[in-house]
Design an enzyme around this catalytic site. Structure first.
Site, PDB file in Angstrom:
ATOM      1  N   ASP A  98     121.801   6.019 -59.227  1.00  0.00           N
ATOM      2  CA  ASP A  98     122.528   4.965 -59.913  1.00  0.00           C
ATOM      3  C   ASP A  98     123.996   5.370 -59.967  1.00  0.00           C
ATOM      4  O   ASP A  98     124.311   6.533 -60.209  1.00  0.00           O
ATOM      5  CB  ASP A  98     121.991   4.822 -61.344  1.00  0.00           C
ATOM      6  CG  ASP A  98     121.747   3.377 -61.717  1.00  0.00           C
ATOM      7  OD1 ASP A  98     122.741   2.620 -61.738  1.00  0.00           O
ATOM      8  OD2 ASP A  98     120.602   3.016 -61.987  1.00  0.00           O
ATOM      9  N   ASP A 199     125.869  -0.046 -60.526  1.00  0.00           N
ATOM     10  CA  ASP A 199     125.677  -0.657 -61.829  1.00  0.00           C
ATOM     11  C   ASP A 199     126.829  -1.579 -62.241  1.00  0.00           C
ATOM     12  O   ASP A 199     127.997  -1.193 -62.122  1.00  0.00           O
ATOM     13  CB  ASP A 199     125.568   0.486 -62.855  1.00  0.00           C
ATOM     14  CG  ASP A 199     125.238   0.011 -64.240  1.00  0.00           C
ATOM     15  OD1 ASP A 199     124.091  -0.382 -64.461  1.00  0.00           O
ATOM     16  OD2 ASP A 199     126.135   0.029 -65.114  1.00  0.00           O
ATOM     17  N   GLU A 256     124.361  -4.353 -58.364  1.00  0.00           N
ATOM     18  CA  GLU A 256     123.886  -5.181 -59.469  1.00  0.00           C
ATOM     19  C   GLU A 256     124.990  -6.193 -59.738  1.00  0.00           C
ATOM     20  O   GLU A 256     126.006  -5.854 -60.345  1.00  0.00           O
ATOM     21  CB  GLU A 256     123.623  -4.341 -60.723  1.00  0.00           C
ATOM     22  CG  GLU A 256     123.011  -5.203 -61.831  1.00  0.00           C
ATOM     23  CD  GLU A 256     123.183  -4.629 -63.231  1.00  0.00           C
ATOM     24  OE1 GLU A 256     122.360  -4.940 -64.087  1.00  0.00           O
ATOM     25  OE2 GLU A 256     124.174  -3.902 -63.489  1.00  0.00           O
ATOM     26  N   HIS A 328     114.309  -1.998 -65.031  1.00  0.00           N
ATOM     27  CA  HIS A 328     114.354  -1.374 -66.365  1.00  0.00           C
ATOM     28  C   HIS A 328     115.094  -2.235 -67.392  1.00  0.00           C
ATOM     29  O   HIS A 328     115.172  -1.857 -68.550  1.00  0.00           O
ATOM     30  CB  HIS A 328     115.037  -0.013 -66.250  1.00  0.00           C
ATOM     31  CG  HIS A 328     116.485  -0.159 -65.869  1.00  0.00           C
ATOM     32  ND1 HIS A 328     116.883  -0.639 -64.633  1.00  0.00           N
ATOM     33  CD2 HIS A 328     117.621   0.049 -66.569  1.00  0.00           C
ATOM     34  CE1 HIS A 328     118.203  -0.698 -64.604  1.00  0.00           C
ATOM     35  NE2 HIS A 328     118.681  -0.287 -65.770  1.00  0.00           N
ATOM     36  N   ASP A 329     115.670  -3.349 -66.972  1.00  0.00           N
ATOM     37  CA  ASP A 329     116.393  -4.235 -67.889  1.00  0.00           C
ATOM     38  C   ASP A 329     115.628  -5.511 -68.194  1.00  0.00           C
ATOM     39  O   ASP A 329     116.149  -6.399 -68.874  1.00  0.00           O
ATOM     40  CB  ASP A 329     117.730  -4.665 -67.276  1.00  0.00           C
ATOM     41  CG  ASP A 329     118.715  -3.525 -67.176  1.00  0.00           C
ATOM     42  OD1 ASP A 329     118.648  -2.606 -68.011  1.00  0.00           O
ATOM     43  OD2 ASP A 329     119.551  -3.557 -66.259  1.00  0.00           O
TER      44      ASP A 329
HETATM   45  C1  GLC Z   1     123.288  -2.333 -66.093  1.00  0.00           C
HETATM   46  C2  GLC Z   1     122.089  -1.442 -66.303  1.00  0.00           C
HETATM   47  C3  GLC Z   1     121.714  -1.480 -67.743  1.00  0.00           C
HETATM   48  C4  GLC Z   1     122.875  -0.958 -68.546  1.00  0.00           C
HETATM   49  C5  GLC Z   1     124.180  -1.688 -68.213  1.00  0.00           C
HETATM   50  C6  GLC Z   1     125.358  -0.914 -68.691  1.00  0.00           C
HETATM   51  O1  GLC Z   1     123.023  -3.645 -66.376  1.00  0.00           O
HETATM   52  O2  GLC Z   1     121.052  -1.831 -65.451  1.00  0.00           O
HETATM   53  O3  GLC Z   1     120.552  -0.763 -68.019  1.00  0.00           O
HETATM   54  O4  GLC Z   1     122.605  -1.122 -69.915  1.00  0.00           O
HETATM   55  O5  GLC Z   1     124.366  -1.853 -66.837  1.00  0.00           O
HETATM   56  O6  GLC Z   1     125.554   0.217 -67.891  1.00  0.00           O
END
Ligand code: GLC
Ligand code: CA
Length: 558
Positions: A98, A199, A256, A328-329
């Site tokens: 990540d 991310d 993402e 995971h979100d």
């Molecule tokens: C992304 C991650 C998430 C995190 C956020 C801030 O959305 O997937 O888990 O809380 O970024 O880093």
């Protein structure tokens, strides 16, 4: 289209904290991951994405990085990480990490130095601004609730954070900061990493005027993504990033990306795009509430189907998206995308088949391959996730009762995906001999790897067959590069599509409905490649194919 090494790969996301604990501290670790590489190899996995394992105070579960060059003690050592890389390589598997570079932790040395001297060079690694008439510089609400601006103690300045206040945003306009990040990325790539999941990357471009927006909630604030959506120029930053790092290593990158502008897809994932691929979140955003989880709309099958079809048709013009059921979100996909009658092994196999045979790069999230579902949450104390706590608060603020707000969180919480992996029917699902950091889903007695290993018809063994089919010599080409063509869109409850190239026409058809459905095949069946019926047959008379509720078939047609 130029072929790339990652086009035909299948990926798997590990959430290290919840994967496997080997030293009894209740926290998953690198040793645990190393010990399960053969399990992943047998599933057919080529690429493993590790959620953050860097040194962190874990305010947001490692998405708050205190040192980009260090492994969190909780997870192990750099030697163990190197061992993981080597062991993966031996098995012809790739590791990606990540990459959290929109923000770091407030405990990062850069931020500590910035706080110590808010007018010094390190303050310019972040956004430090004076307030306006006793208020913060703008009226943005952070993704985790509350203002995006936090007062710097003892000064008239604030610093900017789009996530928690312990996650200060990095100033991408500062070339020095950019060089520091590139150096770090290249250091990991030199080590032998195959790429990154990137991310929250769309947030790196800020409108430096930080204009106010019309308030959109009871708190009088406006969502910070409004600024993200209104500002141009993220592409320039992303190109600079790519040219200075990933491109030189032929790295695989998956972004993402929410809030992309509609016409930006080719720029992001085209042949010369900013990333190799980005996740397709279109089905997930269908249940986004306008003001939070409490007003999340119910999922409707027809809309879900149309959304996926549209994303597929649009994407194949330019490149590939990464397809997920959950991460995971998100809550578990089996609980979210399947009606209650379909939350069974058959229904779960059906959903998996659709997701894995779409055009794109499949990402399986840990536990998905055994059909893990949402947990039952009995009180707010059971949750750990920072955003769940905020959403509870938001729901209470607009008048939901404690019980109602708890139900909202139970359904939507990110912790649903973060409960420990269910390995056995023994204590703590075999995840730890100690006390797990987050509760184990009570369903572990029925749903676990050990039991499914023994059962030839289990979800796990089905997933193995499914991944193997996707990667088989006969079908790899068509499942990777073949066109996606929707079919039977007017048949209630049926999700079906062809994957087609010059030599093959594969029909994937699934009946999500409660009742049986019949479809007319357009040509004869050449071969039944897969079905979730125990005996592997299909029910077809002449050109009429009958699908039971929750049945899925993969057919080669003439
Ligand atoms: C992304 C991650 C998430 C995190 C956020 C801030 O959305 O997937 O888990 O809380 O970024 O880093
Ligand atoms: Ca441990």
């Amino acid at each position: 289209m130029e072929k790339k090494w990652w086009h035909d790969k299948v990926a798997y996301q590990i959430y290290p904290k919840s994967f496997l604990d080997t030293n009894g501290d209740g926290i998953g670790d690198l040793r645990g991951i190393i010990s399960k590489l053969d399990y992943l190899k047998k599933l057919g996995i080529d690429i493993i994405w590790l959620s953050p394992i860097y040194k962190s105070p874990f305010v947001d579960q490692g998405y708050d990085i205190a040192d980009y060059y260090a492994i969190a003690e909780e997870f192990g050592t750099m030697e163990e990480f190197d061992e993981l890389l080597a062991e993966a390589k031996k098995r012809d598997m790739h590791i990606i990490m990540d990459l959290v570079i929109n923000h770091c932790s407030d405990k990062h040395e850069w931020f500590q130095k910035a706080l110590a001297d808010p007018d010094g060079a390190f303050a310019d690694y972040f956004y430090f601004r004076k307030g306006k008439n006793g208020n913060p510089p703008s009226n943005y609400r952070s993704y985790f609730g509350g203002s995006c601006w936090e007062k710097v103690p003892g000064t008239d300045k604030y610093y900017f954070h789009m996530f928690a206040k312990e996650q200060p945003d990095l100033n991408w306009e500062n070339p020095k900061l950019r060089q520091e990040l590139y150096k770090m990325i290249n250091w990991w790539l030199e080590k032998g990493l195959s790429g990154f999941r990137i991310d929250a990357i769309i947030n790196i471009k800020k409108d430096l005027n930080f204009p106010d927006f019309a308030p959109d909630g009871k708190d009088g604030l406006a969502s910070c993504w409004k600024m993200v959506e209104s500002v141009d120029g993220v592409g320039k930053l992303l190109e600079d990033l790519k040219k200075s790092t990933f491109e030189k290593y032929d790295a695989f990158t998956v972004g993402e990306v929410f809030n992309m502008k509609p016409d930006e897809l080719p720029e992001f994932i085209g042949e010369t795009g900013h990333f190799s691929t980005i996740f397709d979140f279109s089905a997930h955003t269908l249940t986004d509430g306008e003001h939070g989880w409490y007003d999340a709309p119910k999922l409707e099958f027809a809309k879900w189907r149309a959304t996926i079809i549209q994303a597929q048709l649009e994407t194949q013009k330019y490149g590939f998206k990464a397809n997920i059921i959950e991460n995971h979100d998100e809550p578990r996909g089996a609980s979210r995308f399947l009606p209650s009658y379909a939350q069974t092994p058959d229904g779960i196999k059906m959903l998996g088949t659709i997701s894995l045979l779409l055009r794109g790069i499949p990402f399986i999230y840990q536990g998905q391959e055994i059909g893990m579902r949402n947990a039952k949450w009995n009180s707010m104390e059971e949750f750990d996730d920072i955003s769940t706590k905020d959403q509870y608060h938001t729901a209470r603020e607009v008048g939901l009762s404690d019980q109602e707000a708890l139900e909202v969180c139970s359904r939507m919480s990110r912790d649903n995906a973060r409960t420990p992996m269910q390995w056995t029917s023994g204590e703590n699902g075999g995840f730890t001999k100690g006390t797990p950091w987050l509760k184990v889903n009570p369903l572990f007695k029925d749903v676990n790897v050990e039991a499914q290993e023994q059962d030839p018809d289990s979800v796990l063994n089905y997933y193995r067959k499914l991944v193997a089919l996707r990667k088989s010599d006969e079908l790899k080409e068509v499942f990777t590069y073949g066109e996606f063509l929707p079919e039977y869109e007017n048949v209630d409850g049926v999700m079906a599509f062809y994957r087609k190239d010059e030599s093959k026409c594969i029909l994937v058809a699934a009946n999500f409905g409660k009742d049986a459905a019949t479809i007319k095949l357009k040509s004869e069946i050449e071969k039944v490649w897969l079905s979730n019926r125990i005996d592997g047959t299909v029910d077809c008379e002449k050109d009429s194919l009958n699908l039971r509720s929750c049945e899925v078939v993969v057919l080669e047609l003439e």
